[in-house]
Design a protein around this motif. Sequence first.
Motif, PDB file in Angstrom:
ATOM      1  N   ASN A   1      54.828  57.069  24.037  1.00 41.47           N
ATOM      2  CA  ASN A   1      54.140  56.038  23.260  1.00 41.47           C
ATOM      3  C   ASN A   1      53.071  56.596  22.326  1.00 41.47           C
ATOM      4  OD1 ASN A   1      55.231  53.347  24.247  1.00 41.47           O
ATOM      5  ND2 ASN A   1      54.901  54.485  26.139  1.00 41.47           N
TER       6      ASN A   1
ATOM      7  N   THR B   1      50.238  58.151  22.881  1.00 45.20           N
ATOM      8  CA  THR B   1      48.886  57.778  23.265  1.00 45.20           C
ATOM      9  C   THR B   1      48.318  58.819  24.233  1.00 45.20           C
ATOM     10  OG1 THR B   1      47.537  55.929  24.030  1.00 45.20           O
ATOM     11  CG2 THR B   1      49.555  56.315  25.228  1.00 45.20           C
TER      12      THR B   1
ATOM     13  N   ALA C   1      43.066  56.227  24.925  1.00 39.44           N
ATOM     14  CA  ALA C   1      43.701  55.147  24.159  1.00 39.44           C
ATOM     15  C   ALA C   1      44.382  54.153  25.089  1.00 39.44           C
ATOM     16  CB  ALA C   1      44.707  55.723  23.166  1.00 39.44           C
TER      17      ALA C   1
ATOM     18  N   SER D   1      43.338  50.226  25.334  1.00 45.61           N
ATOM     19  CA  SER D   1      44.315  49.168  25.071  1.00 45.61           C
ATOM     20  C   SER D   1      44.251  48.066  26.123  1.00 45.61           C
ATOM     21  CB  SER D   1      45.731  49.750  24.996  1.00 45.61           C
ATOM     22  OG  SER D   1      46.207  50.104  26.284  1.00 45.61           O
ATOM     23  N   HIS D   2      43.600  48.361  27.235  1.00 47.19           N
ATOM     24  CA  HIS D   2      43.440  47.377  28.305  1.00 47.19           C
ATOM     25  C   HIS D   2      41.999  46.873  28.405  1.00 47.19           C
ATOM     26  CE1 HIS D   2      47.218  49.341  29.426  1.00 47.19           C
ATOM     27  NE2 HIS D   2      47.510  48.191  29.989  1.00 47.19           N
ATOM     28  N   ASP D   3      41.240  47.058  27.347  1.00 47.49           N
ATOM     29  CA  ASP D   3      39.822  46.720  27.356  1.00 47.49           C
ATOM     30  C   ASP D   3      39.568  45.258  27.718  1.00 47.49           C
ATOM     31  OD1 ASP D   3      37.061  47.406  26.947  1.00 47.49           O
ATOM     32  OD2 ASP D   3      37.158  46.248  25.069  1.00 47.49           O
TER      33      ASP D   3
END
Length: 70
Positions: A49, A51, A55, A59-61
Amino acid sequence: SATHARLLATPGLQVTISLEDQSLSLPDGTTVKWAPGSVDTFARYCLLNGTDELAFLLSHDAKIAAFEAR
């Protein structure tokens, strides 16, 4: 295995590695699949991906913030 011996006996042999298929292909068309789990699942995910760990976390922030708010 025969493939392993061939790789050791042929330094510089160009191979194709597919993380998606979890396989190694030789120039003569020989393809060898490796056992599931041979490559760390998270590392494989990140490589496929494009990442890295930071990162991925970012992305799950929103989910992390919601969890922390509870």
